[in-house]
Design an enzyme around this catalytic site. Structure first.
Site, mmCIF file in Angstrom:
data_model
loop_
_atom_site.group_PDB
_atom_site.id
_atom_site.type_symbol
_atom_site.label_atom_id
_atom_site.label_comp_id
_atom_site.label_asym_id
_atom_site.label_seq_id
_atom_site.Cartn_x
_atom_site.Cartn_y
_atom_site.Cartn_z
ATOM 1 N N GLY A 52 0.843 -1.194 0.000
ATOM 2 C CA GLY A 52 0.000 0.000 0.000
ATOM 3 C C GLY A 52 0.876 1.241 0.000
ATOM 4 O O GLY A 52 1.998 1.209 0.512
ATOM 5 N N GLN A 85 3.440 9.881 0.672
ATOM 6 C CA GLN A 85 4.705 9.159 0.872
ATOM 7 C C GLN A 85 5.686 9.399 -0.271
ATOM 8 O O GLN A 85 6.881 9.128 -0.129
ATOM 9 C CB GLN A 85 4.450 7.666 1.046
ATOM 10 C CG GLN A 85 3.675 7.350 2.328
ATOM 11 C CD GLN A 85 3.464 5.858 2.490
ATOM 12 O OE1 GLN A 85 2.472 5.324 2.008
ATOM 13 N NE2 GLN A 85 4.393 5.189 3.134
ATOM 14 N N CYS A 101 5.492 0.029 7.394
ATOM 15 C CA CYS A 101 5.208 1.193 6.553
ATOM 16 C C CYS A 101 6.469 1.523 5.763
ATOM 17 O O CYS A 101 7.563 1.541 6.332
ATOM 18 C CB CYS A 101 4.819 2.379 7.443
ATOM 19 S SG CYS A 101 4.413 3.867 6.512
ATOM 20 N N LEU A 102 6.309 1.804 4.473
ATOM 21 C CA LEU A 102 7.473 2.128 3.640
ATOM 22 C C LEU A 102 8.152 3.416 4.117
ATOM 23 O O LEU A 102 9.321 3.638 3.818
ATOM 24 C CB LEU A 102 7.064 2.250 2.167
ATOM 25 C CG LEU A 102 6.577 0.943 1.523
ATOM 26 C CD1 LEU A 102 6.085 1.202 0.102
ATOM 27 C CD2 LEU A 102 7.668 -0.118 1.528
ATOM 28 N N HIS A 160 -4.873 2.011 7.300
ATOM 29 C CA HIS A 160 -3.492 2.495 7.398
ATOM 30 C C HIS A 160 -3.241 3.601 6.363
ATOM 31 O O HIS A 160 -2.665 4.651 6.679
ATOM 32 C CB HIS A 160 -2.551 1.299 7.187
ATOM 33 C CG HIS A 160 -1.089 1.625 7.165
ATOM 34 N ND1 HIS A 160 -0.191 1.071 8.058
ATOM 35 C CD2 HIS A 160 -0.351 2.431 6.350
ATOM 36 C CE1 HIS A 160 1.026 1.537 7.785
ATOM 37 N NE2 HIS A 160 0.959 2.355 6.756
ATOM 38 N N HIS A 174 -2.677 7.877 6.495
ATOM 39 C CA HIS A 174 -1.593 8.655 5.873
ATOM 40 C C HIS A 174 -2.100 9.962 5.279
ATOM 41 O O HIS A 174 -1.460 11.001 5.424
ATOM 42 C CB HIS A 174 -0.947 7.863 4.726
ATOM 43 C CG HIS A 174 0.204 7.006 5.142
ATOM 44 N ND1 HIS A 174 1.317 7.499 5.771
ATOM 45 C CD2 HIS A 174 0.430 5.683 5.002
ATOM 46 C CE1 HIS A 174 2.172 6.516 5.998
ATOM 47 N NE2 HIS A 174 1.653 5.386 5.545
#
Ligand code: NI
Length: 174
Positions: A46, A51, A94-95, A136, A140
């Site tokens: 995701g 991001q 999370c990236l 999630h 963000h």
């Protein structure tokens, strides 16, 4: 399509509330394609636009298993319309918080309203991993990270660790 750099905690942009998408044109679809390419390369399941430093309410998700064909999903302006009383625990990562995993409790099922790539309004009811993933990613676009759902002790510990790592990187570059 282009691979875009992923921003990481403690980058303050991760705390922005992303803006609603009003215009569905080629540039927003190009952004979704970049997000998918970046997510697959990471690899991740995701990604929210913020991001890759784009503060717009766009989320991409793909939960296909490793050997299955890709199953990309794009959600524009997603909103939780309903969430269940019953909860589910998942180990989240999370990236933007690399190599950190922790169990988070969230509603087990959600109903999400969103617009698709063409701006058409849709609704989806999700459970399992998709329910967690949607929550999630929607967090963000509201400037919320999964570590915000942890105990204060755990949250402060991981934030300190990432702040320290960022300072180290800065001093190495100086
Ligand atoms: Ni994340």
């Amino acid at each position: 399509m282009a691979l875009r750099p992923i921003i990481c905690m403690p980058d303050p942009r991760l705390r922005l509330v992303s803006k609603k998408v009003e215009v569905f044109d080629d540039s927003i679809r190009a952004l979704m394609d970049d997000m998918l390419e970046t997510m697959y390369a990471a690899p991740g399941i995701g990604l929210a636009a913020i991001q890759i430093a784009e503060p717009v309410r766009v989320v991409v998700i793909d939960l296909a298993k490793k050997d299955d064909p890709p199953a990309p999903m794009c959600f524009v302006n997603p909103e939780i319309l309903w969430s269940s009383e019953d909860k589910a625990d998942y180990e989240e990562g999370c990236l933007s918080i690399p190599d950190y995993y922790e169990t988070v409790e969230r509603p087990a099922r959600v109903k999400v309203g969103y617009q698709d790539r063409n701006g058409v309004h849709q609704e989806i009811e999700a459970d399992g991993l998709l329910a967690t993933c949607l929550q999630h990613e929607i967090d963000h676009i509201n400037g919320v990270l999964f570590v915000d759902h942890l105990s204060r002790l755990k949250r402060e510990r991981v934030m300190k660790k990432f702040q320290k790592a960022a300072r180290l990187r800065e001093s190495e570059q100086a």
